[in-house]
Scaffold this motif. Sequence first.
Motif, PDB file in Angstrom:
ATOM      1  N   ARG A   1       0.864  -1.197   0.000  1.00  0.00           N
ATOM      2  CA  ARG A   1       0.000   0.000   0.000  1.00  0.00           C
ATOM      3  C   ARG A   1       0.889   1.231   0.000  1.00  0.00           C
ATOM      4  NH1 ARG A   1      -5.324  -0.902   0.708  1.00  0.00           N
ATOM      5  NH2 ARG A   1      -5.927  -2.807   1.739  1.00  0.00           N
TER       6      ARG A   1
ATOM      7  N   ASP B   1       0.697   5.366   0.572  1.00  0.00           N
ATOM      8  CA  ASP B   1      -0.053   6.544   1.006  1.00  0.00           C
ATOM      9  C   ASP B   1       0.710   7.784   0.577  1.00  0.00           C
ATOM     10  OD1 ASP B   1      -2.335   5.506   2.509  1.00  0.00           O
ATOM     11  OD2 ASP B   1      -0.803   4.670   3.841  1.00  0.00           O
TER      12      ASP B   1
ATOM     13  N   GLN C   1      -8.906   0.028  -7.377  1.00  0.00           N
ATOM     14  CA  GLN C   1      -8.452   1.132  -6.518  1.00  0.00           C
ATOM     15  C   GLN C   1      -9.664   1.895  -6.002  1.00  0.00           C
ATOM     16  OE1 GLN C   1      -5.209   1.696  -5.763  1.00  0.00           O
ATOM     17  NE2 GLN C   1      -4.483   0.084  -7.124  1.00  0.00           N
TER      18      GLN C   1
ATOM     19  N   ARG D   1      -4.804  13.684  -0.639  1.00  0.00           N
ATOM     20  CA  ARG D   1      -4.419  12.406  -0.022  1.00  0.00           C
ATOM     21  C   ARG D   1      -4.884  11.281  -0.937  1.00  0.00           C
ATOM     22  NH1 ARG D   1      -4.332  12.148   6.238  1.00  0.00           N
ATOM     23  NH2 ARG D   1      -3.573  14.229   6.738  1.00  0.00           N
TER      24      ARG D   1
ATOM     25  N   ARG E   1      -4.392   6.999  -1.552  1.00  0.00           N
ATOM     26  CA  ARG E   1      -3.888   5.683  -1.135  1.00  0.00           C
ATOM     27  C   ARG E   1      -4.134   4.725  -2.294  1.00  0.00           C
ATOM     28  NH1 ARG E   1      -5.269   2.428   4.297  1.00  0.00           N
ATOM     29  NH2 ARG E   1      -3.348   3.431   4.929  1.00  0.00           N
TER      30      ARG E   1
ATOM     31  N   ARG F   1      -3.084   0.678  -3.940  1.00  0.00           N
ATOM     32  CA  ARG F   1      -2.543  -0.657  -3.710  1.00  0.00           C
ATOM     33  C   ARG F   1      -1.704  -1.027  -4.916  1.00  0.00           C
ATOM     34  NH1 ARG F   1      -7.610  -3.973  -3.143  1.00  0.00           N
ATOM     35  NH2 ARG F   1      -6.162  -5.565  -3.834  1.00  0.00           N
TER      36      ARG F   1
END
Length: 155
Positions: free
Chosen positions: A45, A47, A77, A108, A110, A112
Amino acid sequence: MRMLCAVGVLSLGAVLVGGGPAAGAVVGPEADLAYHGYVTVAGGRVDVRLTPRNHGPNPVGDATVRLRWSAPLHDVQRLPARCARAGERTVVCRTGALPADGLGEEIRVRVRLRGVPSEVSMAVDTVWGGGSVDRNHANDRQRVLALDTGDSYAF
């Protein structure tokens, strides 16, 4: 008949070559976009927290920042509403309004990764500057290497 066609092509070529802006001329309002933030990688992951900044001299109504990873992203996602997938390794996000000599809202993201690489590099750059001209690309093109340690790496 052939002579007329040749003259027409030469005239069009002269218009296309000579009709553009002078070298070094500013075509739109000038702004200087920059991105700074942090990236953390842990267990596949990633960030990302980044803050867009406009050093001015003019405001920007909206811009688009691109995030590219060295490893492919997982097929599925969950991205923020202001972001979209733009390829196997790429996400683009809207910055929103950027006042002259001011900060934008933090972005922000995030994602994978496909698999769990021990490290991943990420590139950040401007795709679209909201119609403004940015003469300083030294601060809107960032590259950072992050190890899969859970530590935050600044850019």
